[in-house]
Design a protein around this motif. Structure first.
Motif, PDB file in Angstrom:
ATOM      1  N   MET A   1       0.882  -1.151   0.000  1.00  0.00           N
ATOM      2  CA  MET A   1       0.000   0.000   0.000  1.00  0.00           C
ATOM      3  C   MET A   1       0.924   1.206   0.000  1.00  0.00           C
ATOM      4  SD  MET A   1      -2.725   1.209   2.886  1.00  0.00           S
ATOM      5  CE  MET A   1      -3.137  -0.482   3.191  1.00  0.00           C
ATOM      6  N   ARG A   2       0.627   2.183  -0.860  1.00  0.00           N
ATOM      7  CA  ARG A   2       1.523   3.308  -1.034  1.00  0.00           C
ATOM      8  C   ARG A   2       0.832   4.591  -0.563  1.00  0.00           C
ATOM      9  NH1 ARG A   2       4.620   1.417  -6.231  1.00  0.00           N
ATOM     10  NH2 ARG A   2       5.429   3.506  -6.143  1.00  0.00           N
TER      11      ARG A   2
ATOM     12  N   ARG B   1       5.307   2.886   2.889  1.00  0.00           N
ATOM     13  CA  ARG B   1       4.968   1.619   2.250  1.00  0.00           C
ATOM     14  C   ARG B   1       4.461   0.666   3.336  1.00  0.00           C
ATOM     15  NH1 ARG B   1       5.390   4.633  -1.464  1.00  0.00           N
ATOM     16  NH2 ARG B   1       6.808   4.401  -3.214  1.00  0.00           N
ATOM     17  N   ILE B   2       3.301   0.083   3.067  1.00  0.00           N
ATOM     18  CA  ILE B   2       2.684  -0.847   3.997  1.00  0.00           C
ATOM     19  C   ILE B   2       2.544  -2.191   3.277  1.00  0.00           C
ATOM     20  CG2 ILE B   2       0.663  -1.330   5.426  1.00  0.00           C
ATOM     21  CD1 ILE B   2       2.050   1.277   6.237  1.00  0.00           C
ATOM     22  N   PHE B   3       3.120  -3.243   3.829  1.00  0.00           N
ATOM     23  CA  PHE B   3       3.025  -4.568   3.221  1.00  0.00           C
ATOM     24  C   PHE B   3       1.678  -5.207   3.539  1.00  0.00           C
ATOM     25  CE2 PHE B   3       7.687  -4.186   3.875  1.00  0.00           C
ATOM     26  CZ  PHE B   3       8.022  -4.132   2.537  1.00  0.00           C
ATOM     27  N   CYS B   4       1.099  -5.860   2.530  1.00  0.00           N
ATOM     28  CA  CYS B   4      -0.186  -6.518   2.723  1.00  0.00           C
ATOM     29  C   CYS B   4      -0.355  -7.628   1.690  1.00  0.00           C
ATOM     30  CB  CYS B   4      -1.334  -5.519   2.636  1.00  0.00           C
ATOM     31  SG  CYS B   4      -1.369  -4.541   1.127  1.00  0.00           S
ATOM     32  N   PHE B   5      -1.371  -8.461   1.879  1.00  0.00           N
ATOM     33  CA  PHE B   5      -1.687  -9.517   0.924  1.00  0.00           C
ATOM     34  C   PHE B   5      -3.182  -9.787   0.980  1.00  0.00           C
ATOM     35  CE2 PHE B   5      -0.490 -11.557   4.876  1.00  0.00           C
ATOM     36  CZ  PHE B   5      -1.474 -12.511   5.058  1.00  0.00           C
ATOM     37  N   PHE B   6      -3.679 -10.468  -0.038  1.00  0.00           N
ATOM     38  CA  PHE B   6      -5.097 -10.807  -0.112  1.00  0.00           C
ATOM     39  C   PHE B   6      -5.321 -12.209   0.433  1.00  0.00           C
ATOM     40  CE2 PHE B   6      -4.753  -7.454  -3.172  1.00  0.00           C
ATOM     41  CZ  PHE B   6      -5.977  -6.814  -3.131  1.00  0.00           C
ATOM     42  N   ASP B   7      -6.474 -12.394   1.035  1.00  0.00           N
ATOM     43  CA  ASP B   7      -6.906 -13.713   1.477  1.00  0.00           C
ATOM     44  C   ASP B   7      -8.295 -13.933   0.890  1.00  0.00           C
ATOM     45  OD1 ASP B   7      -7.064 -16.148   2.797  1.00  0.00           O
ATOM     46  OD2 ASP B   7      -7.879 -15.243   4.610  1.00  0.00           O
ATOM     47  N   LYS B   8      -8.434 -14.930   0.059  1.00  0.00           N
ATOM     48  CA  LYS B   8      -9.698 -15.253  -0.604  1.00  0.00           C
ATOM     49  C   LYS B   8     -10.171 -14.108  -1.503  1.00  0.00           C
ATOM     50  CE  LYS B   8     -10.883 -18.346   3.082  1.00  0.00           C
ATOM     51  NZ  LYS B   8     -11.652 -18.570   4.275  1.00  0.00           N
ATOM     52  N   GLY B   9      -9.240 -13.301  -1.999  1.00  0.00           N
ATOM     53  CA  GLY B   9      -9.550 -12.284  -2.979  1.00  0.00           C
ATOM     54  C   GLY B   9     -10.218 -11.024  -2.475  1.00  0.00           C
ATOM     55  N   ARG B  10     -10.888 -11.072  -1.344  1.00  0.00           N
ATOM     56  CA  ARG B  10     -11.633  -9.906  -0.888  1.00  0.00           C
ATOM     57  C   ARG B  10     -11.187  -9.367   0.471  1.00  0.00           C
ATOM     58  NH1 ARG B  10     -16.033  -7.929  -3.607  1.00  0.00           N
ATOM     59  NH2 ARG B  10     -16.387  -9.133  -5.466  1.00  0.00           N
ATOM     60  N   LEU B  11     -10.288 -10.041   1.115  1.00  0.00           N
ATOM     61  CA  LEU B  11      -9.827  -9.627   2.428  1.00  0.00           C
ATOM     62  C   LEU B  11      -8.364  -9.244   2.313  1.00  0.00           C
ATOM     63  CD1 LEU B  11     -10.481  -9.473   5.501  1.00  0.00           C
ATOM     64  CD2 LEU B  11      -9.676 -11.815   5.654  1.00  0.00           C
TER      65      LEU B  11
ATOM     66  N   PHE C   1       6.995   0.770   6.451  1.00  0.00           N
ATOM     67  CA  PHE C   1       8.237   1.509   6.655  1.00  0.00           C
ATOM     68  C   PHE C   1       8.149   2.824   5.909  1.00  0.00           C
ATOM     69  CE2 PHE C   1       8.872  -0.846   2.779  1.00  0.00           C
ATOM     70  CZ  PHE C   1       9.609  -0.005   1.972  1.00  0.00           C
ATOM     71  N   LYS C   2       8.985   3.756   6.309  1.00  0.00           N
ATOM     72  CA  LYS C   2       9.058   5.051   5.640  1.00  0.00           C
ATOM     73  C   LYS C   2      10.202   4.987   4.651  1.00  0.00           C
ATOM     74  CE  LYS C   2       8.241   9.135   7.627  1.00  0.00           C
ATOM     75  NZ  LYS C   2       8.446  10.335   8.457  1.00  0.00           N
ATOM     76  N   LYS C   3       9.886   5.260   3.399  1.00  0.00           N
ATOM     77  CA  LYS C   3      10.867   5.198   2.329  1.00  0.00           C
ATOM     78  C   LYS C   3      11.568   6.544   2.220  1.00  0.00           C
ATOM     79  CE  LYS C   3      11.224   3.929  -2.477  1.00  0.00           C
ATOM     80  NZ  LYS C   3      10.514   3.528  -3.665  1.00  0.00           N
TER      81      LYS C   3
END
Length: 97
Positions: free
Chosen positions: A57-58, A67-77, A84-86
């Motif tokens: 996420m930017r 920058r925030i790290f994330c991932f999808f679970d079952k496409g909708r979550l 971290f701060k770039k």
């Protein structure tokens, strides 16, 4: 609502609490955007190349690039992990070289 955003433990929220008020407001605005629109522009949510399912996420406010790290679970979550701060100064120097 197209997807739901949840946080893994308090890592990301603790990180966001340390940021300026403008960054915090933009972060939560970006979360709402991700939840509410079907196709999120890459400027706000981008797949990290050469990974399986990891996104960033930017959030940009002035000279701050978060920058925030994330991932999808079952496409909708969307599961938000941590961030971290770039350093934008370093980024500009690399482009000039």
């Amino acid at each position: 609502m197209y997807r739901k955003v949840v946080f893994y433990k308090d890592y990301c929220l603790n990180f966001i609490d340390e940021q300026s008020e403008k960054v915090r407001l933009k972060f939560f605005w970006t979360i709402r955007l991700i939840e509410r629109i079907e196709r999120v522009p890459e400027i706000y949510l981008k797949h990290i190349e050469e990974t399986e399912g990891l996104y960033e996420m930017r959030v940009h406010v002035g000279n701050d690039a978060i920058r925030i790290f994330c991932f999808f679970d079952k496409g909708r979550l969307v599961i938000v992990i941590n961030g971290f701060k770039k350093s934008r100064k370093k980024h500009r120097q690399k482009r000039l070289n």
